[in-house]
Motif scaffolding. Structure first.
Motif, PDB file in Angstrom:
ATOM      1  N   SER A 197       4.024  11.223   0.739  1.00 30.81           N
ATOM      2  CA  SER A 197       3.043  12.189   0.474  1.00 30.81           C
ATOM      3  C   SER A 197       3.260  12.494  -0.517  1.00 30.81           C
ATOM      4  O   SER A 197       2.330  13.062  -1.619  1.00 30.81           O
ATOM      5  CB  SER A 197       3.342  13.216   1.743  1.00 30.81           C
ATOM      6  OG  SER A 197       2.833  12.392   2.633  1.00 30.81           O
TER       7      SER A 197
ATOM      8  N   ARG B 219       1.788   3.186   0.767  1.00 27.54           N
ATOM      9  CA  ARG B 219       3.180   3.896   1.489  1.00 27.54           C
ATOM     10  C   ARG B 219       4.226   3.301   2.574  1.00 27.54           C
ATOM     11  O   ARG B 219       5.033   3.589   2.085  1.00 27.54           O
ATOM     12  CB  ARG B 219       1.617   4.393   2.624  1.00 27.54           C
ATOM     13  CG  ARG B 219       2.326   5.915   3.438  1.00 27.54           C
ATOM     14  CD  ARG B 219       1.859   6.587   3.351  1.00 27.54           C
ATOM     15  NE  ARG B 219       2.360   8.139   4.680  1.00 27.54           N
ATOM     16  CZ  ARG B 219       2.460   8.782   3.882  1.00 27.54           C
ATOM     17  NH1 ARG B 219       2.317   9.708   2.260  1.00 27.54           N
ATOM     18  NH2 ARG B 219       2.951  10.546   4.446  1.00 27.54           N
TER      19      ARG B 219
ATOM     20  N   GLU C 135      -2.896   6.975  -6.637  1.00 24.87           N
ATOM     21  CA  GLU C 135      -4.233   6.590  -7.394  1.00 24.87           C
ATOM     22  C   GLU C 135      -4.331   6.129  -8.897  1.00 24.87           C
ATOM     23  O   GLU C 135      -5.378   5.405  -9.379  1.00 24.87           O
ATOM     24  CB  GLU C 135      -4.642   8.109  -6.849  1.00 24.87           C
ATOM     25  CG  GLU C 135      -5.046   8.387  -5.736  1.00 24.87           C
ATOM     26  CD  GLU C 135      -5.987  10.365  -5.882  1.00 24.87           C
ATOM     27  OE1 GLU C 135      -6.303  10.528  -7.224  1.00 24.87           O
ATOM     28  OE2 GLU C 135      -5.420  10.977  -5.143  1.00 24.87           O
ATOM     29  N   GLU C 136      -3.149   6.081  -9.632  1.00 18.30           N
ATOM     30  CA  GLU C 136      -2.751   5.732 -10.683  1.00 18.30           C
ATOM     31  C   GLU C 136      -2.214   4.078 -10.828  1.00 18.30           C
ATOM     32  O   GLU C 136      -2.206   3.422 -11.653  1.00 18.30           O
ATOM     33  CB  GLU C 136      -2.520   6.938 -12.078  1.00 18.30           C
ATOM     34  CG  GLU C 136      -3.507   8.153 -11.636  1.00 18.30           C
ATOM     35  CD  GLU C 136      -2.435   8.796 -12.767  1.00 18.30           C
ATOM     36  OE1 GLU C 136      -1.363   8.288 -13.364  1.00 18.30           O
ATOM     37  OE2 GLU C 136      -3.000  10.341 -12.908  1.00 18.30           O
TER      38      GLU C 136
ATOM     39  N   ALA D  39       1.264  10.378  -2.973  1.00 13.21           N
ATOM     40  CA  ALA D  39       0.323   9.794  -2.700  1.00 13.21           C
ATOM     41  C   ALA D  39      -0.585   9.668  -4.559  1.00 13.21           C
ATOM     42  O   ALA D  39      -1.200   8.908  -4.383  1.00 13.21           O
ATOM     43  CB  ALA D  39      -0.014  10.607  -1.627  1.00 13.21           C
ATOM     44  N   SER D  40      -0.654  11.207  -5.153  1.00 18.56           N
ATOM     45  CA  SER D  40      -1.566  11.231  -6.122  1.00 18.56           C
ATOM     46  C   SER D  40      -1.008  10.068  -6.749  1.00 18.56           C
ATOM     47  O   SER D  40      -1.858   9.721  -7.902  1.00 18.56           O
ATOM     48  CB  SER D  40      -1.125  12.580  -6.966  1.00 18.56           C
ATOM     49  OG  SER D  40      -0.239  13.003  -7.309  1.00 18.56           O
ATOM     50  N   GLU D  41      -0.427  10.287  -7.456  1.00 12.63           N
ATOM     51  CA  GLU D  41       0.233   8.827  -8.330  1.00 12.63           C
ATOM     52  C   GLU D  41       0.056   7.161  -7.562  1.00 12.63           C
ATOM     53  O   GLU D  41      -0.559   6.650  -8.648  1.00 12.63           O
ATOM     54  CB  GLU D  41       1.606   8.785  -7.440  1.00 12.63           C
ATOM     55  CG  GLU D  41       2.506  10.180  -9.358  1.00 12.63           C
ATOM     56  CD  GLU D  41       4.316  10.202  -9.293  1.00 12.63           C
ATOM     57  OE1 GLU D  41       4.911   9.072  -8.955  1.00 12.63           O
ATOM     58  OE2 GLU D  41       4.564  11.096  -8.965  1.00 12.63           O
TER      59      GLU D  41
ATOM     60  N   ASP E  27      -0.389   1.312  -8.279  1.00 12.96           N
ATOM     61  CA  ASP E  27       0.438   0.485  -7.103  1.00 12.96           C
ATOM     62  C   ASP E  27       1.563  -0.150  -6.921  1.00 12.96           C
ATOM     63  O   ASP E  27       1.988  -1.215  -6.117  1.00 12.96           O
ATOM     64  CB  ASP E  27      -0.816  -0.310  -6.143  1.00 12.96           C
ATOM     65  CG  ASP E  27      -1.531  -1.328  -6.929  1.00 12.96           C
ATOM     66  OD1 ASP E  27      -0.621  -2.001  -8.140  1.00 12.96           O
ATOM     67  OD2 ASP E  27      -2.240  -2.267  -6.577  1.00 12.96           O
TER      68      ASP E  27
END
Length: 206
Positions: free
Chosen positions: A180, A158, A187-188, A183-185, A190
């Motif tokens: 923000s 981030r 999770e899959e 952010a969901s991406e 880095d």
């Protein structure tokens, strides 16, 4: 000409890294893909392009030879200097840039800070048919042809994405909002380079 550097990564910032090569710290301004492969304290390799000006020497670093090739070819278009070429490779992958130019997708090019509609049209006109992939040659740096990049430690993405967006000219508020939004991406994956490009795409549609 300095074709590539291999050495211990002494420091890494938002858009550059310092690589210790034989006791000499070399500051290299890098694409997000290149930076995502460099980790402080570890040995890293970047393909490089040296830009010489009357009053300065600047070293630019890339994840592989294709990024480097595009960086140098992009500068053959009028109005495209090293800073803008680096910004183009921060927003788009090499394949994305090739596609935008070949299909005359000026909208994709204007997503890059510093490129307006007329500038995008000029770039398409001057670079069509000139961005073919380079022919592999011996002597390329280890791993130069690899497309995969190492990700950032959990939670570190981030700050890097926000800093990268601010460095490209977006406000801190917009950068935080875009981070923000992806952010969901995270999770899959880095992969900071991929997350940064996704955030840039969202900003360009805003």
């Amino acid at each position: 000409m300095i074709a590539f550097l291999t050495g211990r990564v002494a420091a890494r910032g938002v858009a550059s890294a310092v690589i210790d090569v034989g006791g000499v710290g070399m500051t290299v301004q890098c694409t997000p893909s290149a930076l995502s492969r460099l980790h402080v304290g570890e040995t890293g390799t970047v393909a490089t392009s040296l830009v010489v000006r009357e009053d300065s020497l600047a070293l630019f670093g890339f994840a592989d030879e294709d990024e480097k090739y595009l960086f140098e070819r992009l500068q053959t278009a009028s109005g495209v200097g090293p800073r803008l070429a680096l910004a183009m490779l921060s927003v788009h992958s090499p394949s994305g840039l090739r596609h935008a130019v070949s299909t005359e997708d000026t909208a994709a090019l204007t997503r890059v800070p510093g490129i307006g509609k007329k500038g995008a049209q000029r770039i398409v006109l001057e670079l069509q048919g000139k961005l073919d992939a380079p022919v592999p040659t011996d002597g390329a740096p280890p791993g130069a042809g690899a497309t995969a990049s190492a990700g950032a430690p959990d939670g570190a993405w981030r700050g890097q994405v926000v800093s990268g967006l601010v460095n490209l000219g977006w406000s801190a508020k917009d950068a935080e909002a875009a981070a923000s939004a992806v952010a969901s991406e995270a999770e899959e994956t880095d992969d900071v380079a991929a997350l940064l490009r996704s955030a840039l795409r969202r900003l360009s549609r805003a």
